[in-house]
Design a protein around this motif. Structure first.
Motif, PDB file in Angstrom:
ATOM      1  N   THR A  54       0.810  -1.228   0.000  1.00 20.26           N
ATOM      2  CA  THR A  54       0.000   0.000   0.000  1.00 20.26           C
ATOM      3  C   THR A  54       0.837   1.269   0.000  1.00 20.26           C
ATOM      4  O   THR A  54       0.427   2.273  -0.596  1.00 20.26           O
ATOM      5  CB  THR A  54      -0.935   0.045   1.223  1.00 20.26           C
ATOM      6  OG1 THR A  54      -0.156  -0.160   2.411  1.00 20.26           O
ATOM      7  CG2 THR A  54      -1.991  -1.025   1.136  1.00 20.26           C
ATOM      8  N   TYR A  70       1.404   3.034  -3.310  1.00 16.47           N
ATOM      9  CA  TYR A  70       0.179   3.641  -3.848  1.00 16.47           C
ATOM     10  C   TYR A  70      -0.228   4.862  -3.033  1.00 16.47           C
ATOM     11  O   TYR A  70      -0.700   5.868  -3.596  1.00 16.47           O
ATOM     12  CB  TYR A  70      -0.951   2.611  -3.879  1.00 16.47           C
ATOM     13  CG  TYR A  70      -0.728   1.545  -4.932  1.00 16.47           C
ATOM     14  CD1 TYR A  70      -0.913   1.824  -6.286  1.00 16.47           C
ATOM     15  CD2 TYR A  70      -0.303   0.269  -4.578  1.00 16.47           C
ATOM     16  CE1 TYR A  70      -0.691   0.856  -7.256  1.00 16.47           C
ATOM     17  CE2 TYR A  70      -0.074  -0.708  -5.538  1.00 16.47           C
ATOM     18  CZ  TYR A  70      -0.271  -0.413  -6.866  1.00 16.47           C
ATOM     19  OH  TYR A  70      -0.043  -1.366  -7.833  1.00 16.47           O
ATOM     20  N   LEU A  71      -0.055   4.808  -1.726  1.00 17.35           N
ATOM     21  CA  LEU A  71      -0.347   5.981  -0.910  1.00 17.35           C
ATOM     22  C   LEU A  71       0.557   7.143  -1.292  1.00 17.35           C
ATOM     23  O   LEU A  71       0.123   8.302  -1.317  1.00 17.35           O
ATOM     24  CB  LEU A  71      -0.170   5.639   0.579  1.00 17.35           C
ATOM     25  CG  LEU A  71      -1.180   4.647   1.161  1.00 17.35           C
ATOM     26  CD1 LEU A  71      -0.841   4.329   2.613  1.00 17.35           C
ATOM     27  CD2 LEU A  71      -2.605   5.177   1.048  1.00 17.35           C
ATOM     28  N   ARG A  82       1.694   7.733  -4.266  1.00 17.67           N
ATOM     29  CA  ARG A  82       1.137   8.268  -5.509  1.00 17.67           C
ATOM     30  C   ARG A  82      -0.108   9.112  -5.262  1.00 17.67           C
ATOM     31  O   ARG A  82      -0.460   9.985  -6.076  1.00 17.67           O
ATOM     32  CB  ARG A  82       0.817   7.115  -6.471  1.00 17.67           C
ATOM     33  CG  ARG A  82       2.057   6.530  -7.117  1.00 17.67           C
ATOM     34  CD  ARG A  82       1.804   5.186  -7.760  1.00 17.67           C
ATOM     35  NE  ARG A  82       0.777   5.200  -8.805  1.00 17.67           N
ATOM     36  CZ  ARG A  82       0.415   4.130  -9.509  1.00 17.67           C
ATOM     37  NH1 ARG A  82       1.007   2.951  -9.266  1.00 17.67           N
ATOM     38  NH2 ARG A  82      -0.510   4.228 -10.437  1.00 17.67           N
ATOM     39  N   LEU A  83      -0.770   8.877  -4.124  1.00 17.94           N
ATOM     40  CA  LEU A  83      -1.963   9.651  -3.765  1.00 17.94           C
ATOM     41  C   LEU A  83      -1.618  10.900  -2.965  1.00 17.94           C
ATOM     42  O   LEU A  83      -2.512  11.615  -2.505  1.00 17.94           O
ATOM     43  CB  LEU A  83      -2.929   8.774  -2.967  1.00 17.94           C
ATOM     44  CG  LEU A  83      -3.573   7.626  -3.744  1.00 17.94           C
ATOM     45  CD1 LEU A  83      -4.286   6.672  -2.797  1.00 17.94           C
ATOM     46  CD2 LEU A  83      -4.550   8.161  -4.798  1.00 17.94           C
ATOM     47  N   GLY A  84      -0.336  11.166  -2.794  1.00 22.43           N
ATOM     48  CA  GLY A  84       0.084  12.388  -2.125  1.00 22.43           C
ATOM     49  C   GLY A  84       0.474  12.238  -0.677  1.00 22.43           C
ATOM     50  O   GLY A  84       0.838  13.225  -0.025  1.00 22.43           O
ATOM     51  N   LEU A 128      -4.590   1.147  -7.007  1.00 24.78           N
ATOM     52  CA  LEU A 128      -4.595   2.575  -6.686  1.00 24.78           C
ATOM     53  C   LEU A 128      -5.966   2.996  -6.169  1.00 24.78           C
ATOM     54  O   LEU A 128      -6.073   3.759  -5.201  1.00 24.78           O
ATOM     55  CB  LEU A 128      -4.202   3.386  -7.925  1.00 24.78           C
ATOM     56  CG  LEU A 128      -4.020   4.891  -7.704  1.00 24.78           C
ATOM     57  CD1 LEU A 128      -2.870   5.158  -6.746  1.00 24.78           C
ATOM     58  CD2 LEU A 128      -3.775   5.605  -9.042  1.00 24.78           C
ATOM     59  N   THR A 129      -7.019   2.489  -6.780  1.00 24.09           N
ATOM     60  CA  THR A 129      -8.374   2.791  -6.321  1.00 24.09           C
ATOM     61  C   THR A 129      -8.623   2.249  -4.919  1.00 24.09           C
ATOM     62  O   THR A 129      -9.197   2.932  -4.061  1.00 24.09           O
ATOM     63  CB  THR A 129      -9.411   2.195  -7.293  1.00 24.09           C
ATOM     64  OG1 THR A 129      -9.250   2.799  -8.575  1.00 24.09           O
ATOM     65  CG2 THR A 129     -10.824   2.426  -6.803  1.00 24.09           C
ATOM     66  N   GLU A 178      -6.899   4.373  -2.394  1.00 25.04           N
ATOM     67  CA  GLU A 178      -7.622   5.636  -2.184  1.00 25.04           C
ATOM     68  C   GLU A 178      -8.813   5.438  -1.255  1.00 25.04           C
ATOM     69  O   GLU A 178      -9.073   6.246  -0.360  1.00 25.04           O
ATOM     70  CB  GLU A 178      -8.078   6.193  -3.532  1.00 25.04           C
ATOM     71  CG  GLU A 178      -8.681   7.586  -3.443  1.00 25.04           C
ATOM     72  CD  GLU A 178      -8.919   8.181  -4.812  1.00 25.04           C
ATOM     73  OE1 GLU A 178      -8.944   9.417  -4.922  1.00 25.04           O
ATOM     74  OE2 GLU A 178      -9.087   7.407  -5.777  1.00 25.04           O
ATOM     75  N   ARG A 179      -9.547   4.336  -1.446  1.00 21.10           N
ATOM     76  CA  ARG A 179     -10.679   4.045  -0.551  1.00 21.10           C
ATOM     77  C   ARG A 179     -10.200   3.811   0.874  1.00 21.10           C
ATOM     78  O   ARG A 179     -10.824   4.269   1.841  1.00 21.10           O
ATOM     79  CB  ARG A 179     -11.428   2.810  -1.051  1.00 21.10           C
ATOM     80  CG  ARG A 179     -12.210   3.018  -2.340  1.00 21.10           C
ATOM     81  CD  ARG A 179     -12.852   1.716  -2.780  1.00 21.10           C
ATOM     82  NE  ARG A 179     -13.416   1.834  -4.121  1.00 21.10           N
ATOM     83  CZ  ARG A 179     -13.760   0.803  -4.884  1.00 21.10           C
ATOM     84  NH1 ARG A 179     -13.596  -0.438  -4.421  1.00 21.10           N
ATOM     85  NH2 ARG A 179     -14.269   0.988  -6.077  1.00 21.10           N
ATOM     86  N   LEU A 226      -7.449   4.963   2.241  1.00 20.68           N
ATOM     87  CA  LEU A 226      -6.997   6.242   2.785  1.00 20.68           C
ATOM     88  C   LEU A 226      -8.180   7.073   3.268  1.00 20.68           C
ATOM     89  O   LEU A 226      -8.131   7.685   4.344  1.00 20.68           O
ATOM     90  CB  LEU A 226      -6.206   6.997   1.720  1.00 20.68           C
ATOM     91  CG  LEU A 226      -5.655   8.370   2.108  1.00 20.68           C
ATOM     92  CD1 LEU A 226      -4.697   8.252   3.290  1.00 20.68           C
ATOM     93  CD2 LEU A 226      -4.949   9.013   0.909  1.00 20.68           C
ATOM     94  N   THR A 227      -9.251   7.081   2.492  1.00 23.49           N
ATOM     95  CA  THR A 227     -10.467   7.800   2.907  1.00 23.49           C
ATOM     96  C   THR A 227     -11.003   7.236   4.218  1.00 23.49           C
ATOM     97  O   THR A 227     -11.393   7.977   5.126  1.00 23.49           O
ATOM     98  CB  THR A 227     -11.537   7.697   1.812  1.00 23.49           C
ATOM     99  OG1 THR A 227     -11.043   8.307   0.613  1.00 23.49           O
ATOM    100  CG2 THR A 227     -12.827   8.379   2.235  1.00 23.49           C
TER     101      THR A 227
END
Length: 497
Positions: free
Chosen positions: A216, A219-220, A222-224, A310-311, A314-315, A317-318
């Protein structure tokens, strides 16, 4: 009691019905209400695909790759995917990376320690340096392999080891330094860059345990999310592990152990020709290995792909941010650390709020958390491993958390009898006979001879364990597990601690 070997065979539908009845006593593996042990993507169709792939290769044996080249091919592509994700491959700082597929994170860590130990035959008393927040599998590896465990404390403020303390712990007999990305208890990334450089200068291998977060963290980033360096891009990192049955959402159990180059992996292998049977050569601990988990992992990665992961990140992380806000908004609770991966970990600030009672109240509302006991000045806390399936349930959890806190305050803290606390103060592991432990368990409502599940209230058990010295904790749990693992034990009774 179920009879595994009946006089005559049982029809298939009845066998499956029996298994379903047994499973009914288990915690829910799907639905975003279990914050430990399992990893639920909530992606429609993924379970069915993975199960079908598993069945296709269930009887393939990884013992001999020349007999089953399909499994060798699958393992190589899984290793390649993990290497690419963790900064290795052609054109990188680790172009010759090699790896092995193991049965889980513990096996990967044991093999990393074995490879480091066996590469230094001149060291007669090998030692392993690891932070106290490092996974317990390192202690297991040290115990099994005859390696001395040198634990480095973590800061009560950062929950990370100080690089200087790691440097001070390294000596001439140190064969491996380990760190975590992130640590399981708190979900924070150790200062890997500094530790790996210290190990490199000292001429010692450095293993990064990224079993929990290695799939993870890229990917995190890449999500900033500001993820610090932790992988094979760092020259001092000689090996790294990542579990595919965690945040790659593959069925259990599949993990990957990567080495920076083939020479580093050589001492991982075991070969033996000194008997009249087949010459045994194994890259991992097991000899016979089912191809089912490997095929299922391959199918999972292929089905989700890079965009799918990646999706999911993102979920997740939310969900993490939502849960952290929910905890921070409740008077009497505080985050142990600002979340930086997939963990929300919190403790209490109100003496009248018993965290173990709170965990029971959450269980009563259908939320299954993981209480963690106090250790070396670090407070008892509640650990949440957050998956993508949790995202739609954040608001529901927040409302239930507020209610659970109110009810836990009303119930008040667990108070153990004074005589029991006195006994704990003088107990030694040697005094904990099976009979004594059975009596303690029965007194807490956990009699293994009793039918059905243990009581919903596990707070007295956790309070007892939290009050016990560490060596007594360990013996209590080992003896209790020994009471459960007997043929006469009812399979529908689940240990809750």
């Amino acid at each position: 009691m179920i009879e595994a070997l009946p006089p005559v065979g049982v029809p298939a539908d009845k066998v499956l019905a029996e298994l379903r009845d047994l499973r009914a006593a288990d915690l829910p593996t799907h639905g975003g209400r279990l914050f430990a042990y399992v990893y639920d993507s909530a992606v429609p169709g993924l379970d069915e695909l993975a199960n079908a792939a598993y069945a296709l290769a269930a009887h393939v044996n990884g013992l001999d790759p020349t007999a089953f080249p399909s499994l060798l091919a699958l393992e190589n592509v899984l290793v390649g995917a993990a290497a690419q994700l963790l900064g290795a491959g052609p054109g990188t700082a680790a172009p010759e990376v090699v790896g092995s597929v193991t049965g889980g994170g513990t096996e990967s860590l044991i093999l990393a320690v074995k490879a480091a130990r066996d590469a230094r035959p001149e060291v007669t008393r090998p030692r392993l340096v690891v932070p106290t927040s490092g996974h317990a599998a390192f202690a297991k590896a040290a115990h099994y392999l005859g390696v001395t465990l040198d634990q480095v404390p973590v800061s009560a403020r950062t929950l990370r080891p100080e690089p200087g303390d790691v440097a001070a712990a390294i000596g001439p007999e140190t064969v491996l330094v380990a760190c975590s990305a992130p640590s399981y208890p708190y979900g924070v990334v150790d200062p890997v860059a500094e530790i790996a450089e210290i190990a490199r200068v000292a001429g010692v291998r450095c293993h990064v345990d990224a079993c929990f977060g290695g799939w993870t963290l890229p990917y995190l980033r890449r999500l900033g999310v500001p993820v610090p360096p932790f992988d094979l891009r760092l020259p001092g990192v000689t090996s790294i592990s990542v579990d595919l049955h965690k945040y790659a959402y593959a069925p259990k159990g599949v993990s990957i152990l990567l080495h920076r180059d083939p020479e580093l992996r050589r001492s991982q292998y075991f070969a033996f020709a000194g008997w009249p049977g087949y010459t045994m050569v194994n890259p991992v601990l097991s000899s016979t290995r089912s191809g089912g988990p490997v095929a299922a992992a391959y199918a999972t990665l292929r089905y989700l792909g890079d965009a799918g992961y990646l999706t999911l990140a993102e979920r997740t992380l939310t969900a993490v941010r939502g849960l952290a806000d929910a905890v921070s908004g409740v008077d009497g609770l505080r985050l142990l650390a600002e979340p930086e991966s997939t963990v929300v970990c919190f403790t209490g600030t109100d003496p009248g709020l018993d965290l173990f009672v709170l965990a029971d109240e959450l269980t009563r509302r259908g939320w299954h958390t993981q209480p963690q006991l106090s250790y070396a000045g670090l407070p008892a806390n509640i650990h949440l491993s957050v998956t993508a399936s949790v995202a739609p349930r954040v608001a529901e959890f927040g409302a239930d958390l507020r209610e659970a806190v109110a009810d836990a305050r009303s119930a008040g803290p667990v108070e153990l009898p004074a005589e029991l606390l006195e006994t704990l103060g003088v107990l030694t592991p040697e005094l904990l006979t099976p009979e004594l432990v059975a009596g303690v368990a029965a007194g807490l409502g956990l009699d293994p001879a009793a039918a059905g599940r243990p009581p919903e209230r596990m707070a007295p058990v956790n309070t007892l364990l939290d009050a016990a010295p560490i060596a007594v904790r360990e013996r209590l749990l080992a003896e209790f597990l020994g009471l459960l693992q007997r043929p006469g034990y009812r399979a529908d009774a689940r240990p809750g601690c």
